[in-house]
Design a protein around this motif. Structure first.
Motif, PDB file in Angstrom:
ATOM      1  N   TYR A   1       0.833  -1.210   0.000  1.00 22.84           N
ATOM      2  CA  TYR A   1       0.000   0.000   0.000  1.00 22.84           C
ATOM      3  C   TYR A   1       0.866   1.257   0.000  1.00 22.84           C
ATOM      4  O   TYR A   1       0.566   2.229  -0.709  1.00 22.84           O
ATOM      5  N   ASP A   2       1.944   1.247   0.772  1.00 23.32           N
ATOM      6  CA  ASP A   2       2.849   2.396   0.792  1.00 23.32           C
ATOM      7  C   ASP A   2       3.451   2.640  -0.590  1.00 23.32           C
ATOM      8  O   ASP A   2       3.536   3.783  -1.061  1.00 23.32           O
ATOM      9  N   HIS A   3       3.869   1.558  -1.229  1.00 22.20           N
ATOM     10  CA  HIS A   3       4.496   1.701  -2.547  1.00 22.20           C
ATOM     11  C   HIS A   3       3.510   2.243  -3.583  1.00 22.20           C
ATOM     12  O   HIS A   3       3.855   3.134  -4.379  1.00 22.20           O
ATOM     13  N   LEU A   4       2.293   1.712  -3.598  1.00 25.50           N
ATOM     14  CA  LEU A   4       1.342   2.164  -4.611  1.00 25.50           C
ATOM     15  C   LEU A   4       0.802   3.559  -4.301  1.00 25.50           C
ATOM     16  O   LEU A   4       0.474   4.313  -5.229  1.00 25.50           O
ATOM     17  N   ASN A   5       0.727   3.922  -3.039  1.00 31.19           N
ATOM     18  CA  ASN A   5       0.367   5.303  -2.711  1.00 31.19           C
ATOM     19  C   ASN A   5       1.464   6.267  -3.155  1.00 31.19           C
ATOM     20  O   ASN A   5       1.183   7.375  -3.627  1.00 31.19           O
ATOM     21  N   LYS A   6       2.723   5.844  -3.008  1.00 25.86           N
ATOM     22  CA  LYS A   6       3.839   6.644  -3.509  1.00 25.86           C
ATOM     23  C   LYS A   6       3.778   6.753  -5.032  1.00 25.86           C
ATOM     24  O   LYS A   6       4.054   7.820  -5.614  1.00 25.86           O
ATOM     25  N   PHE A   7       3.434   5.666  -5.681  1.00 26.40           N
ATOM     26  CA  PHE A   7       3.252   5.657  -7.129  1.00 26.40           C
ATOM     27  C   PHE A   7       2.186   6.683  -7.531  1.00 26.40           C
ATOM     28  O   PHE A   7       2.384   7.483  -8.460  1.00 26.40           O
ATOM     29  N   ASN A   8       1.079   6.696  -6.819  1.00 20.45           N
ATOM     30  CA  ASN A   8       0.010   7.649  -7.113  1.00 20.45           C
ATOM     31  C   ASN A   8       0.465   9.089  -6.885  1.00 20.45           C
ATOM     32  O   ASN A   8       0.047  10.005  -7.602  1.00 20.45           O
TER      33      ASN A   8
ATOM     34  N   MET B   1      -1.078  12.667 -14.303  1.00 17.77           N
ATOM     35  CA  MET B   1      -1.538  11.386 -14.817  1.00 17.77           C
ATOM     36  C   MET B   1      -2.586  10.847 -13.849  1.00 17.77           C
ATOM     37  O   MET B   1      -2.531  11.134 -12.649  1.00 17.77           O
ATOM     38  N   PRO B   2      -3.541  10.059 -14.311  1.00 20.65           N
ATOM     39  CA  PRO B   2      -4.602   9.566 -13.423  1.00 20.65           C
ATOM     40  C   PRO B   2      -4.059   8.569 -12.406  1.00 20.65           C
ATOM     41  O   PRO B   2      -3.251   7.701 -12.749  1.00 20.65           O
ATOM     42  N   THR B   3      -4.487   8.692 -11.169  1.00 15.81           N
ATOM     43  CA  THR B   3      -4.057   7.749 -10.142  1.00 15.81           C
ATOM     44  C   THR B   3      -4.758   6.405 -10.340  1.00 15.81           C
ATOM     45  O   THR B   3      -5.844   6.331 -10.912  1.00 15.81           O
ATOM     46  N   ILE B   4      -4.120   5.361  -9.849  1.00 18.96           N
ATOM     47  CA  ILE B   4      -4.679   4.015 -10.003  1.00 18.96           C
ATOM     48  C   ILE B   4      -5.500   3.638  -8.775  1.00 18.96           C
ATOM     49  O   ILE B   4      -5.251   4.135  -7.665  1.00 18.96           O
TER      50      ILE B   4
ATOM     51  N   SER C   1       5.782  -2.054 -11.222  1.00 23.60           N
ATOM     52  CA  SER C   1       4.585  -1.435 -11.779  1.00 23.60           C
ATOM     53  C   SER C   1       5.008  -0.210 -12.572  1.00 23.60           C
ATOM     54  O   SER C   1       5.925   0.510 -12.171  1.00 23.60           O
ATOM     55  N   PHE C   2       4.334   0.028 -13.690  1.00 26.97           N
ATOM     56  CA  PHE C   2       4.695   1.189 -14.499  1.00 26.97           C
ATOM     57  C   PHE C   2       3.498   1.645 -15.316  1.00 26.97           C
ATOM     58  O   PHE C   2       2.581   0.884 -15.616  1.00 26.97           O
ATOM     59  N   MET C   3       3.526   2.922 -15.688  1.00 21.47           N
ATOM     60  CA  MET C   3       2.418   3.524 -16.420  1.00 21.47           C
ATOM     61  C   MET C   3       2.972   4.527 -17.419  1.00 21.47           C
ATOM     62  O   MET C   3       3.971   5.207 -17.140  1.00 21.47           O
ATOM     63  N   TYR C   4       2.328   4.616 -18.572  1.00 23.42           N
ATOM     64  CA  TYR C   4       2.820   5.507 -19.614  1.00 23.42           C
ATOM     65  C   TYR C   4       1.638   6.031 -20.443  1.00 23.42           C
ATOM     66  O   TYR C   4       0.584   5.392 -20.547  1.00 23.42           O
ATOM     67  N   ALA C   5       1.840   7.213 -21.028  1.00 22.45           N
ATOM     68  CA  ALA C   5       0.811   7.839 -21.851  1.00 22.45           C
ATOM     69  C   ALA C   5       0.755   7.168 -23.213  1.00 22.45           C
ATOM     70  O   ALA C   5       1.790   6.930 -23.842  1.00 22.45           O
ATOM     71  N   THR C   6      -0.459   6.877 -23.693  1.00 19.98           N
ATOM     72  CA  THR C   6      -0.598   6.151 -24.954  1.00 19.98           C
ATOM     73  C   THR C   6      -1.333   6.930 -26.035  1.00 19.98           C
ATOM     74  O   THR C   6      -1.388   6.472 -27.180  1.00 19.98           O
TER      75      THR C   6
ATOM     76  N   GLY D   1      10.392  21.859  -6.363  1.00 13.75           N
ATOM     77  CA  GLY D   1       9.357  22.322  -7.274  1.00 13.75           C
ATOM     78  C   GLY D   1       9.297  21.552  -8.573  1.00 13.75           C
ATOM     79  O   GLY D   1       8.271  21.584  -9.266  1.00 13.75           O
ATOM     80  N   ASP D   2      10.387  20.852  -8.946  1.00 11.08           N
ATOM     81  CA  ASP D   2      10.312  20.056 -10.167  1.00 11.08           C
ATOM     82  C   ASP D   2       9.852  18.641  -9.825  1.00 11.08           C
ATOM     83  O   ASP D   2       9.393  18.381  -8.718  1.00 11.08           O
ATOM     84  N   ALA D   3       9.980  17.724 -10.765  1.00  9.50           N
ATOM     85  CA  ALA D   3       9.481  16.366 -10.562  1.00  9.50           C
ATOM     86  C   ALA D   3      10.575  15.388 -10.157  1.00  9.50           C
ATOM     87  O   ALA D   3      10.382  14.174 -10.209  1.00  9.50           O
ATOM     88  N   GLY D   4      11.724  15.886  -9.735  1.00 14.67           N
ATOM     89  CA  GLY D   4      12.842  15.013  -9.408  1.00 14.67           C
ATOM     90  C   GLY D   4      12.622  14.108  -8.217  1.00 14.67           C
ATOM     91  O   GLY D   4      13.304  13.097  -8.066  1.00 14.67           O
ATOM     92  N   TYR D   5      11.659  14.449  -7.365  1.00 14.31           N
ATOM     93  CA  TYR D   5      11.381  13.626  -6.189  1.00 14.31           C
ATOM     94  C   TYR D   5      10.448  12.453  -6.515  1.00 14.31           C
ATOM     95  O   TYR D   5      10.188  11.600  -5.664  1.00 14.31           O
ATOM     96  N   THR D   6       9.931  12.419  -7.747  1.00 15.16           N
ATOM     97  CA  THR D   6       8.979  11.378  -8.137  1.00 15.16           C
ATOM     98  C   THR D   6       9.694  10.205  -8.793  1.00 15.16           C
ATOM     99  O   THR D   6      10.909  10.219  -8.994  1.00 15.16           O
TER     100      THR D   6
END
Length: 343
Positions: free
Chosen positions: A69-76, A84-87, A118-123, A170-175
């Motif tokens: 749960y921690d990992h997928l919440n971090k993913f979201n 991107m839409p959360t899962i 787990s991974f997600m990408y724009a299609t 402020g950028d996305a480097g923490y994601t």
């Protein structure tokens, strides 16, 4: 099937698709196979790709997933930053359990762990700088050799990077955005050419404060106190980072999350009060550090790999994962084998 890194991938994977008009499809298990996308798919042009890792461990005739749960919440959390839409977390965990139970190609034994990516990408197929309206989510799994017994991974050496930066607030480097990892490759290559294993990154503004090591968080033991850089919007909030903080507190150690200047580490070493340095990540949990290069300073640490606090934390962590110690934190999710459930 194996990849170039000898990952033994399972025969099946999980797939789920999204369209902004209808939301998420129902997750399904399908054969592991190449992914086909349009040459104009937005993930190839504008970088909407995010991933997250998890590990499952064998415990006699059963195995468990560590902090799913921690990992997928971090993913979201990463997905939100990339617009991107959360899962839906619960359905994803449920079908992951199904996959781990039915896929006979997953070699579950005391010598292996299970790596879950787990991974997600724009299609969406369009050119134009805007977010995608369509996405694909997948989970693939593979078996990896388990670290033997209570033996720590081999120690690594670090090179402090002073020119390039990995992330700023402020950028996305923490994601877990794919581009934030690709941006490290040049510095990593240069560090390796100098004879070091990994890059120790400083903050992107003053280039003074320690942030993280490649894809790992970092900890220092100074005067028997464990210190780690505080999360500031540019440091990845690693799940194992938080795990080690909680374990250390439970073991009675003082843990501080604060800004750490690289010069303070040099000074602590000169005074003889810097005793241990280690990194944390999902795959190896804890990795000791035996050498740090900063300008004209070469910090040499205990290369024994059995530094007292590092080893104690690693043992406590492994004992919980393998069921040798009670999971008082409720970190593990047990996965029952189908034949046991049906019996």
């Amino acid at each position: 099937m194996n990849d170039e890194s000898n990952n033994n991938f399972s025969e099946y994977m999980i797939n789920m698709s999204y369209h902004s008009d209808i939301g998420w499809s129902k997750p399904v298990i399908k054969p592991y196979a190449p992914i086909t996308i349009s040459p104009s798919a937005q993930c190839l042009h504008y970088g909407q790709t995010v991933f997250e890792d998890m590990i499952a461990f064998n415990d006699k005739n059963n195995f468990s997933i560590f902090k799913p749960y921690d990992h997928l919440n971090k993913f979201n959390h990463s997905l939100t930053r990339l617009e991107m839409p959360t899962i839906p977390v619960e359905p994803v965990i449920n079908i992951l359990i199904q996959l781990l139970n039915i896929d006979s190609s997953i070699n579950i034994n005391e010598e292996n762990s299970i790596y879950i990516r787990s991974f997600m990408y724009a299609t969406e197929s369009k050119l134009g700088v805007s977010k995608s309206e369509e996405y694909n989510f997948n989970i693939i799994v593979s078996t990896i050799p388990k670290q033997s017994g209570q033996t720590l991974p081999n120690a690594i050496s670090l090179y402090v990077e002073h020119e390039l930066v990995k992330s700023i607030r402020g950028d996305a480097g923490y994601t877990q955005f794919g581009g934030s990892f690709a941006s490290q490759f040049l510095a990593q290559k240069q560090a390796e050419e100098k004879g070091y294993d990994n890059v120790l990154w400083l903050d992107g503004i003053e280039k003074k404060y320690i942030e993280e090591v490649s894809n790992k968080n970092i900890f220092f033991v100074i005067n028997n106190e464990i210190v780690t850089p505080k999360l500031n919007g540019s440091i990845k909030p690693g799940i194992i980072r938080q795990t080690m903080i909680e374990l250390a507190n439970n073991l009675g150690y003082q843990v501080s999350e604060k800004e750490i200047a690289i010069e303070d580490i040099v000074l602590a070493n000169d005074k003889g009060i810097l005793s241990e340095v280690f990194c944390t990540d999902t795959l190896k949990a804890i990795t000791p550090v035996n050498r740090i290069s900063h300008l004209n300073n070469e910090i040499i640490l205990n290369s024994n790999q059995r530094s007292r606090i590092t080893q104690q934390l690693y043992k406590a962590y492994k004992d919980i994962q393998t069921g040798k110690a009670e999971d008082i934190f409720n970190w593990t999710l047990d996965v029952k084998q189908l034949n046991e459930v049906e019996a």
